[in-house]
Design a protein around this motif. Sequence first.
Motif, PDB file in Angstrom:
ATOM      1  N   ASP A 234       0.824  -1.201   0.000  1.00  0.00           N
ATOM      2  CA  ASP A 234       0.000   0.000   0.000  1.00  0.00           C
ATOM      3  C   ASP A 234       0.863   1.259   0.000  1.00  0.00           C
ATOM      4  OD1 ASP A 234      -2.159  -1.686   0.104  1.00  0.00           O
ATOM      5  OD2 ASP A 234      -2.794  -1.131   2.130  1.00  0.00           O
ATOM      6  N   GLU A 238       0.939   4.250  -2.820  1.00  0.00           N
ATOM      7  CA  GLU A 238       0.675   5.648  -2.490  1.00  0.00           C
ATOM      8  C   GLU A 238       1.810   6.542  -2.966  1.00  0.00           C
ATOM      9  OE1 GLU A 238      -1.733   7.409  -1.427  1.00  0.00           O
ATOM     10  OE2 GLU A 238      -3.194   5.866  -0.903  1.00  0.00           O
ATOM     11  N   ARG A 239       3.029   6.076  -2.829  1.00  0.00           N
ATOM     12  CA  ARG A 239       4.174   6.861  -3.300  1.00  0.00           C
ATOM     13  C   ARG A 239       4.108   7.054  -4.810  1.00  0.00           C
ATOM     14  NH1 ARG A 239       9.742   6.712  -4.761  1.00  0.00           N
ATOM     15  NH2 ARG A 239       9.505   4.569  -5.506  1.00  0.00           N
ATOM     16  N   ALA A 241       1.544   7.059  -6.643  1.00  0.00           N
ATOM     17  CA  ALA A 241       0.365   7.847  -7.010  1.00  0.00           C
ATOM     18  C   ALA A 241       0.611   9.347  -6.924  1.00  0.00           C
ATOM     19  CB  ALA A 241      -0.819   7.466  -6.121  1.00  0.00           C
ATOM     20  N   ARG A 245      -1.631  12.356  -8.720  1.00  0.00           N
ATOM     21  CA  ARG A 245      -2.386  13.303  -7.889  1.00  0.00           C
ATOM     22  C   ARG A 245      -2.003  14.745  -8.209  1.00  0.00           C
ATOM     23  NH1 ARG A 245      -5.101   9.973  -4.591  1.00  0.00           N
ATOM     24  NH2 ARG A 245      -4.041   8.243  -3.527  1.00  0.00           N
ATOM     25  N   ARG A 282     -10.021  11.468  -3.810  1.00  0.00           N
ATOM     26  CA  ARG A 282      -9.468  10.121  -3.624  1.00  0.00           C
ATOM     27  C   ARG A 282     -10.355   9.026  -4.199  1.00  0.00           C
ATOM     28  NH1 ARG A 282      -5.072   8.718  -0.798  1.00  0.00           N
ATOM     29  NH2 ARG A 282      -3.862  10.434   0.088  1.00  0.00           N
ATOM     30  N   VAL A 287      -5.917   3.317  -5.208  1.00  0.00           N
ATOM     31  CA  VAL A 287      -4.501   3.073  -4.967  1.00  0.00           C
ATOM     32  C   VAL A 287      -4.340   2.023  -3.877  1.00  0.00           C
ATOM     33  CG1 VAL A 287      -2.322   4.128  -4.240  1.00  0.00           C
ATOM     34  CG2 VAL A 287      -3.956   5.451  -5.604  1.00  0.00           C
ATOM     35  N   GLY A 288      -3.362   1.121  -4.046  1.00  0.00           N
ATOM     36  CA  GLY A 288      -3.080   0.157  -2.992  1.00  0.00           C
ATOM     37  C   GLY A 288      -2.257  -1.015  -3.458  1.00  0.00           C
TER      38      GLY A 288
END
Length: 341
Positions: A234, A238-239, A241, A245, A282, A287-288
């Motif tokens: 995860d 996130e990094r 993404a 974003r 979000r 994301v994950g």
Amino acid sequence: MIPLSVLDLSFVSADSTPAQALHDTLALARHVDGLGYRRYWLAEHHALPNVASPAPEIMIGQIAAATRTIRVGSGGIMLPNHAPLMVAERFRVLEALFPGRIDLGLGRAPGTDGLTARALRRREAPGEGGNDDFLDRLQELLFWDGGFPEGHPFGKIQASPAGVPLPPIFLLGSSDYSAQLAGEIGCGFGFAQHFSGMPAEAPMLAYRRLFRPTRLGERPHAILAVAAICAATDAEAERLAASARLSTLRRERGEYRPLPSLDEALAYPYSDSERAQIERGRDKLHVGGPETLRATLTDLVTRTQADELMIVSAIPDQAARHESYTQLAQAWGLGAVSEAA
């Protein structure tokens, strides 16, 4: 599990070029073909520095020739930009060359700004002077495939190549308009959840409820297009993404800049209001890690009754982008889906 597919806009990254983005598209198509993804669709956008996808019909032929089994199509052809006869003939050519592997996804939007739309059409763009002729163009396109009514001036024209049908047709949209129309004419439907301003459930369910079998299709087929990024954990997802974003934040401000590098995105000095804006969005970017993303997308499929998920992943590093599709395919059990199909 339902099939997974790919939507590719040929993202241009800050450390690359539009030409390289097209080669990256070919490489990704070959990669996911081996993973068991069902379709690979190309979008149509014009005069935007962040994507290199103005001519999906050209890329469809290139990708179909470079892959073995994956279906290849448009996500979509922006019909108001094109003469219906040209669309019919180009996609008949593709269907003749790659029978049973081509899809024709159609959109109503211009895929660009108003000035560029006018340059494409050499007349007023939809929304200017009430000149929205999408329905007229769609009807004409269907006539080129099914035959014109008696007495129609185009009835004597033979679309080429003769004897080749149009591939399956899907109407694409980000609201309930295309959902209702697709249901009424009996074709497939694709909903763009990744940039829609409304939840996906209502249009997806409306399409299924309103679907009427026609020569275009005997039963509904609803594709849900979502933005998703997968990685081994995860935290790593996130990094990764961060680039998508920041790109979305800029796009919402009208800044269509190339996809920022991960280093640039991670170092960006977000204000409190910008962080709040990202939090509000979000639900547009899933994301994950593999299990997290599988659970999120499975819940989305259940709520929308989607027949197929189409994944768009904006990741500037191509190795990480390939790995994202690999991780998701493995979590989804995609090989088993491909064999069953």
